[in-house]
Design an enzyme around this catalytic site. Structure first.
Site, PDB file in Angstrom:
ATOM      1  N   LYS A  80       0.805  -1.214   0.000  1.00 43.47           N
ATOM      2  CA  LYS A  80       0.000   0.000   0.000  1.00 43.47           C
ATOM      3  C   LYS A  80       0.845   1.275   0.000  1.00 43.47           C
ATOM      4  O   LYS A  80       0.419   2.299  -0.515  1.00 43.47           O
ATOM      5  CB  LYS A  80      -0.875  -0.040   1.256  1.00 43.47           C
ATOM      6  CG  LYS A  80      -1.928   0.997   1.331  1.00 43.47           C
ATOM      7  CD  LYS A  80      -2.942   0.664   2.370  1.00 43.47           C
ATOM      8  CE  LYS A  80      -2.540   1.178   3.737  1.00 43.47           C
ATOM      9  NZ  LYS A  80      -3.706   1.105   4.658  1.00 43.47           N
ATOM     10  N   ASP A  81       2.029   1.220   0.581  1.00 45.14           N
ATOM     11  CA  ASP A  81       2.866   2.420   0.710  1.00 45.14           C
ATOM     12  C   ASP A  81       3.818   2.634  -0.461  1.00 45.14           C
ATOM     13  O   ASP A  81       4.542   3.627  -0.498  1.00 45.14           O
ATOM     14  CB  ASP A  81       3.713   2.344   1.996  1.00 45.14           C
ATOM     15  CG  ASP A  81       2.852   2.332   3.243  1.00 45.14           C
ATOM     16  OD1 ASP A  81       1.721   2.837   3.191  1.00 45.14           O
ATOM     17  OD2 ASP A  81       3.316   1.809   4.277  1.00 45.14           O
ATOM     18  N   ARG A 128      -9.076   8.348   0.934  1.00 41.40           N
ATOM     19  CA  ARG A 128      -9.938   7.260   0.470  1.00 41.40           C
ATOM     20  C   ARG A 128     -11.013   6.940   1.504  1.00 41.40           C
ATOM     21  O   ARG A 128     -12.193   6.793   1.181  1.00 41.40           O
ATOM     22  CB  ARG A 128      -9.059   6.016   0.219  1.00 41.40           C
ATOM     23  CG  ARG A 128      -9.794   4.736  -0.089  1.00 41.40           C
ATOM     24  CD  ARG A 128      -8.816   3.573  -0.204  1.00 41.40           C
ATOM     25  NE  ARG A 128      -8.131   3.306   1.066  1.00 41.40           N
ATOM     26  CZ  ARG A 128      -8.626   2.578   2.057  1.00 41.40           C
ATOM     27  NH1 ARG A 128      -9.807   2.018   1.936  1.00 41.40           N
ATOM     28  NH2 ARG A 128      -7.942   2.407   3.176  1.00 41.40           N
ATOM     29  N   ARG A 129     -10.609   6.863   2.765  1.00 39.21           N
ATOM     30  CA  ARG A 129     -11.596   6.574   3.821  1.00 39.21           C
ATOM     31  C   ARG A 129     -12.513   7.779   4.045  1.00 39.21           C
ATOM     32  O   ARG A 129     -13.726   7.625   4.210  1.00 39.21           O
ATOM     33  CB  ARG A 129     -10.874   6.211   5.127  1.00 39.21           C
ATOM     34  CG  ARG A 129     -10.151   4.867   5.043  1.00 39.21           C
ATOM     35  CD  ARG A 129      -9.287   4.577   6.269  1.00 39.21           C
ATOM     36  NE  ARG A 129      -8.563   3.317   6.110  1.00 39.21           N
ATOM     37  CZ  ARG A 129      -7.311   3.097   6.526  1.00 39.21           C
ATOM     38  NH1 ARG A 129      -6.634   4.054   7.130  1.00 39.21           N
ATOM     39  NH2 ARG A 129      -6.744   1.926   6.329  1.00 39.21           N
ATOM     40  N   ARG A 146      -2.986  10.800  12.501  1.00 37.93           N
ATOM     41  CA  ARG A 146      -1.773  10.172  11.963  1.00 37.93           C
ATOM     42  C   ARG A 146      -0.990   9.512  13.081  1.00 37.93           C
ATOM     43  O   ARG A 146      -1.382   9.522  14.237  1.00 37.93           O
ATOM     44  CB  ARG A 146      -0.906  11.204  11.220  1.00 37.93           C
ATOM     45  CG  ARG A 146      -1.462  11.577   9.843  1.00 37.93           C
ATOM     46  CD  ARG A 146      -0.360  11.975   8.879  1.00 37.93           C
ATOM     47  NE  ARG A 146       0.701  10.976   8.829  1.00 37.93           N
ATOM     48  CZ  ARG A 146       1.978  11.262   8.684  1.00 37.93           C
ATOM     49  NH1 ARG A 146       2.382  12.508   8.584  1.00 37.93           N
ATOM     50  NH2 ARG A 146       2.872  10.294   8.650  1.00 37.93           N
ATOM     51  N   ARG A 152      -2.302   5.893  17.264  1.00 34.91           N
ATOM     52  CA  ARG A 152      -3.694   6.148  16.870  1.00 34.91           C
ATOM     53  C   ARG A 152      -4.665   5.593  17.908  1.00 34.91           C
ATOM     54  O   ARG A 152      -5.641   6.250  18.266  1.00 34.91           O
ATOM     55  CB  ARG A 152      -3.981   5.511  15.516  1.00 34.91           C
ATOM     56  CG  ARG A 152      -3.186   6.157  14.394  1.00 34.91           C
ATOM     57  CD  ARG A 152      -3.647   5.640  13.060  1.00 34.91           C
ATOM     58  NE  ARG A 152      -2.551   5.717  12.091  1.00 34.91           N
ATOM     59  CZ  ARG A 152      -2.693   5.486  10.798  1.00 34.91           C
ATOM     60  NH1 ARG A 152      -3.872   5.154  10.325  1.00 34.91           N
ATOM     61  NH2 ARG A 152      -1.671   5.571   9.991  1.00 34.91           N
ATOM     62  N   CYS A 239      -1.254  10.776  -3.723  1.00 35.13           N
ATOM     63  CA  CYS A 239      -1.933  10.767  -2.436  1.00 35.13           C
ATOM     64  C   CYS A 239      -3.024  11.820  -2.353  1.00 35.13           C
ATOM     65  O   CYS A 239      -3.672  11.980  -1.336  1.00 35.13           O
ATOM     66  CB  CYS A 239      -0.917  11.009  -1.328  1.00 35.13           C
ATOM     67  SG  CYS A 239      -0.459   9.504  -0.506  1.00 35.13           S
TER      68      CYS A 239
HETATM   69  N1  LIG Z   1      -1.394   4.194   5.948  1.00 40.99           N
HETATM   70  C1  LIG Z   1      -0.272   3.589   6.603  1.00 40.99           C
HETATM   71  C2  LIG Z   1      -0.294   2.109   6.495  1.00 40.99           C
HETATM   72  N2  LIG Z   1       0.382   1.479   5.521  1.00 40.99           N
HETATM   73  C3  LIG Z   1       0.132   0.125   5.644  1.00 40.99           C
HETATM   74  C4  LIG Z   1      -0.706  -0.072   6.721  1.00 40.99           C
HETATM   75  C5  LIG Z   1      -1.218  -1.355   7.182  1.00 40.99           C
HETATM   76  C6  LIG Z   1      -0.815  -2.553   6.365  1.00 40.99           C
HETATM   77  C7  LIG Z   1      -1.567  -2.696   5.089  1.00 40.99           C
HETATM   78  O1  LIG Z   1      -2.627  -2.079   4.892  1.00 40.99           O
HETATM   79  O2  LIG Z   1      -1.101  -3.465   4.237  1.00 40.99           O
HETATM   80  C8  LIG Z   1      -0.975   1.175   7.280  1.00 40.99           C
HETATM   81  C9  LIG Z   1      -1.808   1.451   8.482  1.00 40.99           C
HETATM   82  C10 LIG Z   1      -3.261   1.725   8.224  1.00 40.99           C
HETATM   83  O3  LIG Z   1      -3.685   2.054   7.106  1.00 40.99           O
HETATM   84  O4  LIG Z   1      -4.039   1.633   9.186  1.00 40.99           O
END
Ligand SMILES: NCc1[nH]cc(CCC(=O)O)c1CC(=O)O
Length: 306
Positions: A80-81, A128-129, A146, A152, A239
């Protein structure tokens, strides 16, 4: 042979790096594997929303630099990152088996999103959320949130929010699954591209390392994630735009669901597509085209003009 893993220092990142270490040792008992934990810009600049300070790339650049400087051999990331493009000489060598993809609703007072009263404060910094929440629950207030998973949760427990939204998989990996009140259906909040999967980045020309990594790759997850990342790349979604994509593989058929919206939730564009897994990348492109034709082009244009 010794393999050095570049990783962020957050508990979740360390869990993921240790997971890859264990997988490598299980596949090759004669290896030694060492973690090289690093603090990245994304971990330091905690006050600003990620979307405003340069995006997700902040979490991966320093790890990539460590490989390029030969201070590490591989980097372990949440897929995801990882941005759509890699620096010259590096590649996403491995996609590990994907785990839970859904987002999690966490609250100390409420059992699920439907129970939140008018004006309840929900924490998330993900566009997105935010977009998908605003579209379906316009009576809620969204507040930036964050920090790593522990931070969190601490802010929630400190009553700064009525509820927060996180990736379920992060809570699961940190043995915090009991905090999840609701696994949010993907029809309510479509997950991020690559959510729930761990990726390994390394030098594209290191044949020896690539063959050591091969057993950690999961072909099923790979097909899905290639399609999702292809959609993201075709939309050039950084982003700044709420974008989501989730694909499922059944008997060589990929089913892709894509989403583009605007942050205030006033517009939501969703599309679905099916096709052969052998054409994963093309399917991702086609899904992007479909979204653009349905109005995503206008949303993306407006953002560029701002
Ligand atoms: N945004 C940061 C991030 N990057 C990956 C994860 C969790 C692991 C994943 O989604 O694969 C998270 C934390 C989250 O979104 O709560």
């Amino acid at each position: 042979m010794n393999i050095r893993i570049a990783t962020r220092k957050s508990p979740l990142a360390l869990w993921q790096a240790n997971f890859v270490k264990q997988q490598l040792l299980a596949a090759h008992p004669n290896l030694t594997v060492e973690l090289i934990p690093m603090v990245t810009k994304g971990d330091v600049l905690l006050d600003s929303p990620l979307s405003k300070i340069g995006g997700k790339g902040l979490f991966v650049k320093q790890l990539e630099q460590a490989i390029l400087n030969n201070e590490a051999d591989i980097a372990v990331h949440s897929i995801k990152d990882i941005p759509a493009e890699f620096p010259e000489g590096l590649m996403l060598a491995t996609i590990c088996q994907r785990d839970e993809v859904r987002d999690a609703f966490v609250s100390n007072q409420y059992a699920n999103l439907d129970q939140l009263p008018n004006g309840a404060i929900v924490g998330t910094s993900s566009l997105r959320r935010q977009c998908q929440l605003r579209a379906k629950y316009p009576h809620l207030q969204i507040k930036e949130l964050r920090g790593n998973v522990g931070t969190r949760l601490a802010k929630l427990d400190n009553n700064e929010y009525d509820a927060i939204i996180l990736a379920s998989v992060g809570l699961k990996r940190l043995a915090l699954e009991h905090r999840i009140k609701q696994y949010i259906d993907i029809n309510l909040i479509l997950p991020a591209v690559g959510q729930g999967a761990i990726g390994i980045e390394t030098r594209s020309n290191d044949e020896c390392l690539l063959s050591l990594l091969a057993p950690l790759d999961d072909n099923h997850s790979r097909q899905c994630i290639i399609a999702e990342r292809a959609m993201n790349k075709a939309l050039q979604g950084g982003c700044q735009v709420p974008i989501a994509c989730y694909s499922q593989l059944n008997n060589d058929t990929l089913t892709l669901q894509g989403f583009v919206g605007c942050v205030d939730g006033s517009q939501i564009i969703r599309a679905e597509l099916k096709g052969p897994a052998s054409q994963a990348e093309q399917l991702g492109h086609n899904l992007a085209k479909q979204l653009l034709n349905q109005g995503a082009d206008k949303i993306l244009r407006e953002l560029i003009d701002e």
